[in-house]
Design a protein around this motif. Structure first.
Motif, PDB file in Angstrom:
ATOM      1  N   UNK A 126      -1.786 -26.412   5.527  1.00 44.65           N
ATOM      2  CA  UNK A 126      -1.247 -26.186   4.192  1.00 44.65           C
ATOM      3  C   UNK A 126      -1.175 -24.669   4.055  1.00 44.65           C
ATOM      4  N   UNK A 127       0.007 -24.158   3.916  1.00 43.51           N
ATOM      5  CA  UNK A 127       0.198 -22.707   3.963  1.00 43.51           C
ATOM      6  C   UNK A 127       0.486 -22.123   2.582  1.00 43.51           C
ATOM      7  N   UNK A 128      -0.292 -21.098   2.252  1.00 43.39           N
ATOM      8  CA  UNK A 128      -0.139 -20.364   1.007  1.00 43.39           C
ATOM      9  C   UNK A 128       0.079 -18.905   1.354  1.00 43.39           C
ATOM     10  N   UNK A 129       1.076 -18.308   0.751  1.00 45.15           N
ATOM     11  CA  UNK A 129       1.331 -16.885   0.946  1.00 45.15           C
ATOM     12  C   UNK A 129       1.263 -16.206  -0.417  1.00 45.15           C
ATOM     13  N   UNK A 130       0.452 -15.169  -0.503  1.00 47.38           N
ATOM     14  CA  UNK A 130       0.323 -14.396  -1.732  1.00 47.38           C
ATOM     15  C   UNK A 130       0.744 -12.962  -1.448  1.00 47.38           C
ATOM     16  N   UNK A 131       1.700 -12.480  -2.224  1.00 47.12           N
ATOM     17  CA  UNK A 131       2.182 -11.108  -2.075  1.00 47.12           C
ATOM     18  C   UNK A 131       1.896 -10.349  -3.368  1.00 47.12           C
ATOM     19  N   UNK A 132       1.229  -9.210  -3.228  1.00 42.33           N
ATOM     20  CA  UNK A 132       0.899  -8.372  -4.373  1.00 42.33           C
ATOM     21  C   UNK A 132       1.526  -7.001  -4.192  1.00 42.33           C
ATOM     22  N   UNK A 133       2.244  -6.541  -5.234  1.00 36.36           N
ATOM     23  CA  UNK A 133       2.987  -5.296  -5.154  1.00 36.36           C
ATOM     24  C   UNK A 133       3.297  -4.797  -6.561  1.00 36.36           C
ATOM     25  N   UNK A 134       3.872  -3.617  -6.634  1.00 35.03           N
ATOM     26  CA  UNK A 134       4.346  -3.115  -7.930  1.00 35.03           C
ATOM     27  C   UNK A 134       5.832  -3.412  -8.130  1.00 35.03           C
ATOM     28  N   UNK A 178       0.833  -1.203   0.000  1.00 37.72           N
ATOM     29  CA  UNK A 178       0.000   0.000   0.000  1.00 37.72           C
ATOM     30  C   UNK A 178       0.870   1.257   0.000  1.00 37.72           C
ATOM     31  N   UNK A 179       2.076   1.140  -0.519  1.00 39.74           N
ATOM     32  CA  UNK A 179       3.004   2.271  -0.545  1.00 39.74           C
ATOM     33  C   UNK A 179       2.534   3.332  -1.539  1.00 39.74           C
ATOM     34  N   UNK A 180       3.211   4.455  -1.523  1.00 36.25           N
ATOM     35  CA  UNK A 180       2.845   5.571  -2.386  1.00 36.25           C
ATOM     36  C   UNK A 180       2.922   5.279  -3.868  1.00 36.25           C
ATOM     37  N   UNK A 181       3.765   4.324  -4.270  1.00 32.11           N
ATOM     38  CA  UNK A 181       3.875   4.010  -5.700  1.00 32.11           C
ATOM     39  C   UNK A 181       2.720   3.152  -6.208  1.00 32.11           C
ATOM     40  N   UNK A 182       1.934   2.622  -5.292  1.00 29.12           N
ATOM     41  CA  UNK A 182       0.753   1.824  -5.656  1.00 29.12           C
ATOM     42  C   UNK A 182      -0.450   2.762  -5.745  1.00 29.12           C
ATOM     43  N   UNK A 183      -0.884   3.042  -6.956  1.00 31.35           N
ATOM     44  CA  UNK A 183      -2.038   3.914  -7.147  1.00 31.35           C
ATOM     45  C   UNK A 183      -3.348   3.187  -6.899  1.00 31.35           C
ATOM     46  N   UNK A 184      -4.428   3.914  -6.990  1.00 31.16           N
ATOM     47  CA  UNK A 184      -5.756   3.335  -6.759  1.00 31.16           C
ATOM     48  C   UNK A 184      -6.052   2.196  -7.738  1.00 31.16           C
ATOM     49  N   UNK A 185      -5.663   2.344  -8.996  1.00 32.37           N
ATOM     50  CA  UNK A 185      -5.912   1.286  -9.986  1.00 32.37           C
ATOM     51  C   UNK A 185      -5.154   0.010  -9.639  1.00 32.37           C
ATOM     52  N   UNK A 186      -3.904   0.160  -9.230  1.00 32.95           N
ATOM     53  CA  UNK A 186      -3.097  -1.008  -8.872  1.00 32.95           C
ATOM     54  C   UNK A 186      -3.679  -1.708  -7.646  1.00 32.95           C
ATOM     55  N   UNK A 187      -4.090  -0.929  -6.670  1.00 32.88           N
ATOM     56  CA  UNK A 187      -4.674  -1.522  -5.464  1.00 32.88           C
ATOM     57  C   UNK A 187      -5.976  -2.243  -5.793  1.00 32.88           C
ATOM     58  N   UNK A 188      -6.749  -1.705  -6.706  1.00 34.94           N
ATOM     59  CA  UNK A 188      -8.001  -2.351  -7.093  1.00 34.94           C
ATOM     60  C   UNK A 188      -7.737  -3.680  -7.805  1.00 34.94           C
ATOM     61  N   UNK A 189      -6.708  -3.745  -8.656  1.00 34.62           N
ATOM     62  CA  UNK A 189      -6.339  -5.013  -9.293  1.00 34.62           C
ATOM     63  C   UNK A 189      -5.985  -6.059  -8.236  1.00 34.62           C
ATOM     64  N   UNK A 190      -5.202  -5.647  -7.255  1.00 30.20           N
ATOM     65  CA  UNK A 190      -4.780  -6.557  -6.184  1.00 30.20           C
ATOM     66  C   UNK A 190      -5.989  -7.031  -5.381  1.00 30.20           C
ATOM     67  N   UNK A 191      -6.854  -6.119  -5.036  1.00 28.69           N
ATOM     68  CA  UNK A 191      -8.040  -6.485  -4.247  1.00 28.69           C
ATOM     69  C   UNK A 191      -8.911  -7.483  -5.015  1.00 28.69           C
ATOM     70  N   UNK A 192      -9.101  -7.235  -6.292  1.00 33.02           N
ATOM     71  CA  UNK A 192      -9.927  -8.117  -7.104  1.00 33.02           C
ATOM     72  C   UNK A 192      -9.304  -9.507  -7.203  1.00 33.02           C
ATOM     73  N   UNK A 193      -8.034  -9.552  -7.511  1.00 33.52           N
ATOM     74  CA  UNK A 193      -7.380 -10.853  -7.652  1.00 33.52           C
ATOM     75  C   UNK A 193      -7.347 -11.606  -6.334  1.00 33.52           C
TER      76      UNK A 193
END
Length: 173
Positions: A87-95, A6-21
């Motif tokens: 069973x552990x799954x880790x998902x990381x979403x970023x730019x 959720x850093x400054x380089x992540x715009x609203x569009x990028x955050x919305x893609x992450x939330x959707x996925x």
């Protein structure tokens, strides 16, 4: 475990893609695996745990230190999710923007030494960010070129979400 940049380089569009996925990944896993639990965290220069509702409305900003998120994930796994029981799954979403090359190395070491031994899958999704050149996807690809528990995906736009989900859920054990 879901981690969202959720850093400054992540715009609203990028955050919305992450939330959707992440919503659709969570829905698929919950439908196919009984007794699932989701843990959510966000990071900029520091990581913190949040509830799912917060992920969908949070508007943070600041720098990016990815290792803070991986340290938090390692702590959460150690304290709450014994490997023998989960069973552990880790998902990381970023730019893919990170503070420094030194932090990239720290992240790689945390993944290799602390996280991957506990995980069935590490899924990394990188969105396109305007005005930055995030290279963390390439850093991961170089360090883990054949690791079956590491799935790397690019998410340039909404149309790529389904393909990204297939990549992320098509690996692991």
């Amino acid at each position: 475990i879901y981690i969202m940049d959720v850093s400054g380089s992540m715009g609203a569009d990028q955050k919305e893609l992450v939330r959707t996925e992440s919503f659709w990944i969570d829905a698929w896993i919950s439908k196919h695996d009984e007794g699932t639990r989701s843990e959510d965290s966000v990071h900029d220069a520091a990581a913190k745990e949040v509830d799912r509702e917060t992920v969908f409305r949070l508007r943070e900003s600041g720098g990016t230190v990815i290792s803070s998120a991986y340290e938090l994930a390692a702590r959460v796994i150690k304290e709450r999710f014994p490997v023998t029981d989960w069973n552990l799954y880790l998902f990381h979403f970023t730019d893919g923007e990170n503070y420094s090359r030194q932090d990239n190395e720290k992240c790689l070491d945390l993944l290799e030494q602390e996280l991957l031994p506990s995980l069935n899958l590490f899924g990394y999704g990188q969105v396109e960010s305007y005005g930055t050149t995030g290279d963390f996807h390439d850093v991961l690809k170089q360090r883990f070129p054949t690791e079956e528990r590491v799935a790397l995906s690019h998410i340039p736009d909404r149309d790529s979400i389904v393909d990204s989900i297939k990549i992320l859920l098509g690996r692991g054990k």
